[in-house]
Motif scaffolding. Structure first.
Motif, PDB file in Angstrom:
ATOM      1  N   GLN A   1       0.835  -1.203   0.000  1.00 34.48           N
ATOM      2  CA  GLN A   1       0.000   0.000   0.000  1.00 34.48           C
ATOM      3  C   GLN A   1       0.869   1.252   0.000  1.00 34.48           C
ATOM      4  N   ARG A   2       1.917   1.252   0.792  1.00 35.72           N
ATOM      5  CA  ARG A   2       2.835   2.403   0.810  1.00 35.72           C
ATOM      6  C   ARG A   2       3.500   2.580  -0.549  1.00 35.72           C
ATOM      7  N   PHE A   3       3.963   1.457  -1.119  1.00 38.21           N
ATOM      8  CA  PHE A   3       4.604   1.510  -2.435  1.00 38.21           C
ATOM      9  C   PHE A   3       3.631   2.054  -3.474  1.00 38.21           C
ATOM     10  N   LEU A   4       2.396   1.549  -3.464  1.00 36.57           N
ATOM     11  CA  LEU A   4       1.405   1.969  -4.454  1.00 36.57           C
ATOM     12  C   LEU A   4       1.121   3.458  -4.357  1.00 36.57           C
ATOM     13  N   SER A   5       1.020   3.980  -3.136  1.00 34.20           N
ATOM     14  CA  SER A   5       0.719   5.413  -3.007  1.00 34.20           C
ATOM     15  C   SER A   5       1.877   6.278  -3.500  1.00 34.20           C
ATOM     16  N   VAL A   6       3.117   5.866  -3.220  1.00 31.10           N
ATOM     17  CA  VAL A   6       4.266   6.632  -3.700  1.00 31.10           C
ATOM     18  C   VAL A   6       4.400   6.503  -5.211  1.00 31.10           C
ATOM     19  N   TYR A   7       4.281   5.276  -5.709  1.00 28.42           N
ATOM     20  CA  TYR A   7       4.413   5.045  -7.152  1.00 28.42           C
ATOM     21  C   TYR A   7       3.332   5.762  -7.940  1.00 28.42           C
ATOM     22  N   GLN A   8       2.120   5.739  -7.427  1.00 28.59           N
ATOM     23  CA  GLN A   8       1.002   6.389  -8.126  1.00 28.59           C
ATOM     24  C   GLN A   8       1.237   7.896  -8.256  1.00 28.59           C
ATOM     25  N   SER A   9       1.868   8.501  -7.261  1.00 27.33           N
ATOM     26  CA  SER A   9       2.124   9.942  -7.340  1.00 27.33           C
ATOM     27  C   SER A   9       3.248  10.277  -8.315  1.00 27.33           C
TER      28      SER A   9
END
Length: 116
Positions: free
Chosen positions: A33-41
């Protein structure tokens, strides 16, 4: 968190989704979830890059290069009118590859930023 969370990213293709699943397969649900939020930005949508490439025909050439953090090439495109539109045409054809290379680099940088 399921692996289908990556499918919600705009413009994601199968190759990118499989690569992201492989990259994050050892992550816990919280880390994914942390990775997805950073990657998505940080991730760029291929359609945005295509639209910016096409803008080079009617307005300022090289906007897509600035978006992909290729500042020097962006300046060259602005000064040379996208290499007399040849470079702009090539970028419009290769927009998916350019975006995929950028997104892959950003995925690795996101994982490194989070210490995963």
């Amino acid at each position: 968190m399921s692996d289908f969370s990556f499918a919600m990213l705009p413009g994601i293709e199968t190759e990118e989704m499989i690569w992201l699943q492989e990259l994050t397969k050892s992550y816990s649900a919280e880390n994914k979830q942390r990775f997805l939020s950073v990657y998505q930005s940080r991730r760029k949508d291929p359609q945005t890059i295509l639209i910016c490439s096409l803008i080079g025909f009617v307005a300022v050439a090289g906007v897509q290069r600035f978006l992909l953090n290729q500042i020097a090439m962006g300046i060259v495109y602005v000064v040379t009118l996208g290499f007399c539109f040849v470079g702009t045409i090539i970028d419009a054809v290769n927009y998916r590859k350019m975006t995929w290379q950028y997104n892959k680099k950003e995925a690795l940088a996101s994982a490194a930023l989070l210490g995963l």
